[in-house]
Design a protein around this motif. Structure first.
Motif, PDB file in Angstrom:
ATOM      1  N   GLN A 132      33.998  38.564  35.772  1.00  0.00           N
ATOM      2  CA  GLN A 132      33.229  38.870  36.964  1.00  0.00           C
ATOM      3  C   GLN A 132      32.814  37.572  37.643  1.00  0.00           C
ATOM      4  N   GLN A 163      35.301  47.114  49.086  1.00  0.00           N
ATOM      5  CA  GLN A 163      36.642  46.659  48.728  1.00  0.00           C
ATOM      6  C   GLN A 163      37.670  46.943  49.815  1.00  0.00           C
ATOM      7  N   ASN A 186      28.139  40.136  39.717  1.00  0.00           N
ATOM      8  CA  ASN A 186      28.908  41.128  38.952  1.00  0.00           C
ATOM      9  C   ASN A 186      30.027  41.773  39.762  1.00  0.00           C
ATOM     10  N   ASP A 188      33.941  42.337  40.482  1.00  0.00           N
ATOM     11  CA  ASP A 188      35.128  42.385  39.633  1.00  0.00           C
ATOM     12  C   ASP A 188      36.158  41.375  40.136  1.00  0.00           C
ATOM     13  N   SER A 189      36.566  40.457  39.268  1.00  0.00           N
ATOM     14  CA  SER A 189      37.501  39.408  39.683  1.00  0.00           C
ATOM     15  C   SER A 189      38.892  39.944  39.993  1.00  0.00           C
ATOM     16  N   ASP A 190      39.180  41.191  39.634  1.00  0.00           N
ATOM     17  CA  ASP A 190      40.495  41.770  39.920  1.00  0.00           C
ATOM     18  C   ASP A 190      40.564  42.416  41.301  1.00  0.00           C
ATOM     19  N   ASN A 191      39.432  42.494  42.000  1.00  0.00           N
ATOM     20  CA  ASN A 191      39.388  43.184  43.288  1.00  0.00           C
ATOM     21  C   ASN A 191      39.059  42.228  44.425  1.00  0.00           C
TER      22      ASN A 191
END
Length: 216
Positions: A132, A163, A186, A188-191
């Motif tokens: 995160q 997002q 917090n 999300d590093s994938d989004n």
């Protein structure tokens, strides 16, 4: 009979002579090595780039060579990343604790008593925690209403993010008109995330949202 004479030279202390020769050879080798390796050029070195975690303390201090540390001055500047508060940028070192995922870059200039400057730079990569990261938003406080009149009753800000650029479905109210930054944690590093900010007045009127910025 052969009348030629043979001359002999005797050495009373052969061990001493050998010792002397060994010492002479050793000193010659040392002097040659010293001449080739001894560098008297002044230098400033901040060391290799660093990688740290969020919340990990960072201490930056240059290694000074061939300069009188009693007669030099320091100047630290940050050249990249979210601004870090440096209580004393003329100190021989800086220390701080990064709170957001970031790439920070710093430069130090060391000046001697002859006004000669020596510089070095270093980068500090701050890793996100547990997959995160934190987005730090910064903005400039408005001074006018949309009609051009002076803004006198600014009450705070509203942050919208999500997002999708067409669906900023999360909102945060910043009810302090003096605040010009906010950390959203917090994420999300994938989004990917998109953000915009509006201002609102004491009467409840809200401005149009700012241009949308993104973290991809």
């Amino acid at each position: 009979m052969n009348d030629s004479k043979q001359w002999r030279v005797s050495i009373k202390h052969p061990r001493l002579l050998v010792f002397y020769c060994l010492c002479l050879s050793f000193l010659t080798a040392c002097n040659q090595d010293s001449a080739s390796n001894h560098d008297t050029s002044p230098s400033v070195d901040l060391g290799p780039d660093l990688t740290v975690d969020i919340g990990e303390s960072v201490h930056l201090s240059p290694t000074i060579k061939n300069l009188d540390t009693n007669t030099i001055s320091y100047l630290w500047i940050q050249t990249s990343g979210n601004p870090i508060s440096l209580p004393d940028n003329n100190s021989s070192y800086i220390a701080f604790t990064p709170l957001v995922n970031d790439l920070l870059e710093f430069e130090v200039t060391v000046t001697d008593n002859q006004e000669q400057e020596y510089k070095d730079a270093v980068s500090v990569t701050v890793l996100p925690e547990n997959g995160q990261y934190t987005a730090q938003l910064n903005w400039t406080a408005p001074t006018e209403n949309e009609n051009g009149s002076t803004l006198t009753n600014l009450a705070g800000y509203k942050i919208y993010y999500g997002q999708s650029i067409t669906n900023l479905d999360v909102s945060i109210v910043v009810n302090n008109p003096l605040e010009t930054s906010y950390d959203i944690k917090n994420l999300d590093s994938d989004n990917s995330y998109f953000f915009c900010i509006s201002a609102y007045s004491a009467t409840g009127s809200e401005s149009k949202c700012s241009d949308t910025v993104s973290i991809l």
